[in-house]
Scaffold this active site. Structure first.
Site, PDB file in Angstrom:
ATOM      1  N   LYS A 123      27.522 -39.924 -16.261  1.00 31.91           N
ATOM      2  CA  LYS A 123      27.674 -38.757 -17.310  1.00 31.91           C
ATOM      3  C   LYS A 123      27.837 -37.562 -16.796  1.00 31.91           C
ATOM      4  O   LYS A 123      28.188 -36.843 -17.511  1.00 31.91           O
ATOM      5  CB  LYS A 123      26.160 -38.948 -18.163  1.00 31.91           C
ATOM      6  CG  LYS A 123      25.830 -40.138 -18.942  1.00 31.91           C
ATOM      7  CD  LYS A 123      27.016 -40.452 -19.562  1.00 31.91           C
ATOM      8  CE  LYS A 123      26.991 -42.111 -20.059  1.00 31.91           C
ATOM      9  NZ  LYS A 123      28.199 -42.405 -20.859  1.00 31.91           N
ATOM     10  N   GLN A 141      39.402 -27.854 -28.639  1.00 36.10           N
ATOM     11  CA  GLN A 141      38.574 -29.088 -28.539  1.00 36.10           C
ATOM     12  C   GLN A 141      37.058 -29.201 -27.715  1.00 36.10           C
ATOM     13  O   GLN A 141      36.696 -30.117 -28.196  1.00 36.10           O
ATOM     14  CB  GLN A 141      39.235 -30.248 -27.463  1.00 36.10           C
ATOM     15  CG  GLN A 141      41.014 -30.212 -27.958  1.00 36.10           C
ATOM     16  CD  GLN A 141      41.014 -30.720 -29.285  1.00 36.10           C
ATOM     17  OE1 GLN A 141      40.309 -31.455 -29.870  1.00 36.10           O
ATOM     18  NE2 GLN A 141      42.425 -30.322 -30.057  1.00 36.10           N
ATOM     19  N   HIS A 146      31.051 -31.830 -29.061  1.00 30.50           N
ATOM     20  CA  HIS A 146      31.514 -32.204 -27.717  1.00 30.50           C
ATOM     21  C   HIS A 146      30.710 -31.863 -26.606  1.00 30.50           C
ATOM     22  O   HIS A 146      30.199 -32.730 -25.670  1.00 30.50           O
ATOM     23  CB  HIS A 146      32.904 -31.579 -27.646  1.00 30.50           C
ATOM     24  CG  HIS A 146      33.342 -31.809 -26.067  1.00 30.50           C
ATOM     25  ND1 HIS A 146      34.424 -32.973 -25.970  1.00 30.50           N
ATOM     26  CD2 HIS A 146      33.267 -31.199 -24.921  1.00 30.50           C
ATOM     27  CE1 HIS A 146      34.848 -32.934 -24.648  1.00 30.50           C
ATOM     28  NE2 HIS A 146      33.990 -31.904 -24.147  1.00 30.50           N
ATOM     29  N   HIS A 149      27.085 -33.477 -26.901  1.00 33.35           N
ATOM     30  CA  HIS A 149      27.025 -34.802 -26.397  1.00 33.35           C
ATOM     31  C   HIS A 149      26.886 -34.888 -24.774  1.00 33.35           C
ATOM     32  O   HIS A 149      26.207 -35.557 -24.346  1.00 33.35           O
ATOM     33  CB  HIS A 149      28.260 -35.539 -26.679  1.00 33.35           C
ATOM     34  CG  HIS A 149      28.331 -37.132 -26.270  1.00 33.35           C
ATOM     35  ND1 HIS A 149      27.402 -37.954 -26.662  1.00 33.35           N
ATOM     36  CD2 HIS A 149      29.165 -37.478 -25.226  1.00 33.35           C
ATOM     37  CE1 HIS A 149      27.788 -38.984 -25.848  1.00 33.35           C
ATOM     38  NE2 HIS A 149      29.050 -38.765 -25.149  1.00 33.35           N
ATOM     39  N   TYR A 187      42.914 -46.224 -22.387  1.00 37.12           N
ATOM     40  CA  TYR A 187      43.773 -45.647 -23.505  1.00 37.12           C
ATOM     41  C   TYR A 187      44.256 -44.378 -23.189  1.00 37.12           C
ATOM     42  O   TYR A 187      45.494 -43.880 -23.146  1.00 37.12           O
ATOM     43  CB  TYR A 187      43.175 -45.364 -24.855  1.00 37.12           C
ATOM     44  CG  TYR A 187      43.800 -44.858 -25.992  1.00 37.12           C
ATOM     45  CD1 TYR A 187      44.874 -45.669 -26.549  1.00 37.12           C
ATOM     46  CD2 TYR A 187      43.904 -43.182 -26.104  1.00 37.12           C
ATOM     47  CE1 TYR A 187      45.606 -45.151 -27.667  1.00 37.12           C
ATOM     48  CE2 TYR A 187      44.752 -43.016 -26.963  1.00 37.12           C
ATOM     49  CZ  TYR A 187      45.620 -43.583 -27.858  1.00 37.12           C
ATOM     50  OH  TYR A 187      46.212 -43.133 -28.951  1.00 37.12           O
ATOM     51  N   LYS A 204      45.661 -46.714 -31.288  1.00 35.06           N
ATOM     52  CA  LYS A 204      44.874 -45.560 -31.252  1.00 35.06           C
ATOM     53  C   LYS A 204      43.914 -45.619 -32.356  1.00 35.06           C
ATOM     54  O   LYS A 204      42.711 -45.312 -32.385  1.00 35.06           O
ATOM     55  CB  LYS A 204      45.718 -44.222 -31.460  1.00 35.06           C
ATOM     56  CG  LYS A 204      44.894 -43.082 -31.508  1.00 35.06           C
ATOM     57  CD  LYS A 204      45.868 -41.619 -31.666  1.00 35.06           C
ATOM     58  CE  LYS A 204      44.943 -40.631 -31.461  1.00 35.06           C
ATOM     59  NZ  LYS A 204      43.952 -40.449 -32.564  1.00 35.06           N
ATOM     60  N   THR A 208      38.750 -45.583 -33.054  1.00 36.56           N
ATOM     61  CA  THR A 208      37.721 -45.339 -34.131  1.00 36.56           C
ATOM     62  C   THR A 208      36.589 -46.524 -34.625  1.00 36.56           C
ATOM     63  O   THR A 208      35.540 -46.448 -34.559  1.00 36.56           O
ATOM     64  CB  THR A 208      38.112 -44.527 -35.208  1.00 36.56           C
ATOM     65  OG1 THR A 208      38.983 -43.300 -34.725  1.00 36.56           O
ATOM     66  CG2 THR A 208      36.990 -43.962 -36.165  1.00 36.56           C
ATOM     67  N   GLN A 211      34.179 -47.706 -31.882  1.00 36.60           N
ATOM     68  CA  GLN A 211      33.285 -46.803 -31.646  1.00 36.60           C
ATOM     69  C   GLN A 211      32.390 -47.030 -32.814  1.00 36.60           C
ATOM     70  O   GLN A 211      30.922 -47.157 -32.610  1.00 36.60           O
ATOM     71  CB  GLN A 211      33.741 -45.212 -31.816  1.00 36.60           C
ATOM     72  CG  GLN A 211      34.354 -44.684 -30.832  1.00 36.60           C
ATOM     73  CD  GLN A 211      33.417 -44.453 -29.494  1.00 36.60           C
ATOM     74  OE1 GLN A 211      32.458 -44.691 -29.433  1.00 36.60           O
ATOM     75  NE2 GLN A 211      33.959 -43.552 -28.769  1.00 36.60           N
TER      76      GLN A 211
END
Length: 310
Positions: A123, A141, A146, A149, A187, A204, A208, A211
Site C-alpha cells: 500500500k 484526478q 483518491h 483511500h 489493464y 474497460k 467497474t 470492482q
C-alpha cells in the site's frame, strides 16, 4: 488537562506496544505507528502542497517507461501476494467461514504473517499512483476520495498487522483486493504502453464490474460473522470495519456504473488513457475515476478500490 491527555496517550501507546504481535516486531515500519504515520503525512504534504507547487511552472513529465515498469511490477507483486494468501490458509486449511487468527509459530502461520505484512507494505508502493498524477499535472484526478483511500488503507492495515497478522477471516478482503489489482494494473500497464495497445482494452467497462464483484464477495463473506451462533475471531472490530468499507465502496461504484453505463454518461477522458495508472474510485459528482483497489485496488481505491483498492 493537557498533561492528563498526554498521559493517556502515552498509556495507550505503551499498551499498543505490549499488544504488538511479536512475530512482526522486526518487520520494516512495524516498530510503532509513528513511522508509517510520518510517511503518510509526507505523502499528503507532497500531494496537496509541495508537488503542485513544484510542478506549477514546469511542463508535465511523460514518465511512459516508468509507468509501464511500475504497473507490470505491481501485477507480479499482487499475483505473488494472492498466491501466498492461498497457500497460507485460504487454499489449504481455511473453511471460508469463521477462520480465526493463528498466533502460533507454525510454518503456515508465519507464512500468513509475512504475506499480511507484504500486502500492508504494498500500500505504500501504491502511493506512486498519486505521485504520477502530480508529476504529470493531472490534478483533476487527485480527488478527496483518491487521497483518502491511499492514505487510510495503509494506516488501518498497520493496526491489522499489529494485532491480527495471522490471517483468519479478516484477511479475505486483502486476498481479493490483491487479485483485483492484478487485473487492474495489467489493464493500466497496457494503457500506458501507448495507442497501439488500445485495441486490446475493449474490456474497460468490465473493470467497474470486477470492482463491484470484489465488494460483494468481501461484504458477503464478512457478513457471515453476524449470522453465526458463535465465532471466536479474536479482533471483531476489524470485521465491522471491513463490512463498512466494502459497503461504502460498493455504493460508490454502483453509482458510477449507473452514471457511465446505464445513463450513458461516459467519461470524456478516462484516467487510464491519461496516466496509465489505476483509477479505483468513482465520484458521482463528476463521473470521473479517482483511482484500486483499493481502490484501489481496487486499489482504489477509492481501490484501491482500492476505490484500492481497493
Amino acid at each position: 488537562m493537557l498533561l492528563e491527555v498526554g498521559s493517556n496517550i502515552m498509556k495507550f501507546y505503551e499498551y499498543l506496544l505490549r499488544r504488538t504481535d511479536g512475530r512482526v516486531k522486526d518487520y520494516p515500519l512495524m516498530q510503532s505507528p509513528v513511522q508509517m504515520t510520518l510517511i503518510l503525512l509526507g505523502y499528503l504534504f507532497f500531494v496537496l502542497y509541495a508537488g503542485p507547487r513544484l510542478m506549477a511552472n514546469r511542463k508535465p513529465f511523460q514518465l511512459t517507461s516508468a509507468m509501464i515498469i511500475y504497473n507490470f511490477s505491481m501485477v507480479v507483486l499482487n499475483a505473488f501476494i494472492v498466491y501466498e494468501f492461498m497457500m497460507s490458509g485460504w487454499a489449504t486449511t481455511y473453511t471460508w467461514r469463521c477462520d480465526i487468527c493463528d498466533y502460533s509459530d507454525s510454518p503456515e502461520a508465519l507464512r500468513m504473517v509475512r504475506v499480511a505484512w507484504l500486502f500492508y507494505f504494498s500500500k505504500f508502493i501504491e502511493l506512486m499512483d498519486t505521485v504520477f498524477f502530480v508529476l504529470r499535472k493531472k490534478h483533476s484526478q487527485i480527488t478527496f476520495l483518491h487521497i483518502f483511500h491511499h492514505s487510510f488503507m495503509p494506516w488501518t492495515w498497520w493496526w491489522g498487522v499489529t494485532l491480527a497478522p495471522a490471517g483468519g477471516m479478516g484477511s479475505f478482503h486483502a486476498m481479493v483486493n490483491a487479485a483485483v489489482h492484478v487485473i487492474m494494473y495489467f489493464y493500466y500497464g497496457l494503457s500506458a504502453a501507448g495507442p497501439r495497445f488500445q485495441k486490446f482494452l475493449w474490456w474497460k467497462k468490465y473493470m467497474t464490474a470486477i470492482q463491484l464483484i470484489q465488494f460483494v464477495l468481501v461484504s458477503v463473506h464478512v457478513s457471515q460473522y453476524y449470522f453465526m451462533k458463535k465465532c471466536d475471531y479474536q479482533v471483531p472490530l476489524f470485521i465491522h470495519l471491513i463490512w463498512i468499507y466494502g459497503t461504502f465502496f460498493f455504493v460508490l461504484f454502483s453509482n458510477f456504473w449507473i452514471q457511465a453505463y446505464v445513463r450513458g454518461k461516459r467519461l470524456p477522458k478516462p484516467v487510464s488513457h491519461q496516466n496509465g495508472v489505476k483509477a479505483e474510485c468513482p465520484v458521482a459528482a463528476n463521473s470521473k475515476h479517482l483511482e484500486n483497489g483499493t481502490l484501489a485496488h481496487g486499489n482504489g481505491s477509492t481501490q484501491n478500490g482500492k476505490v484500492k483498492e481497493v
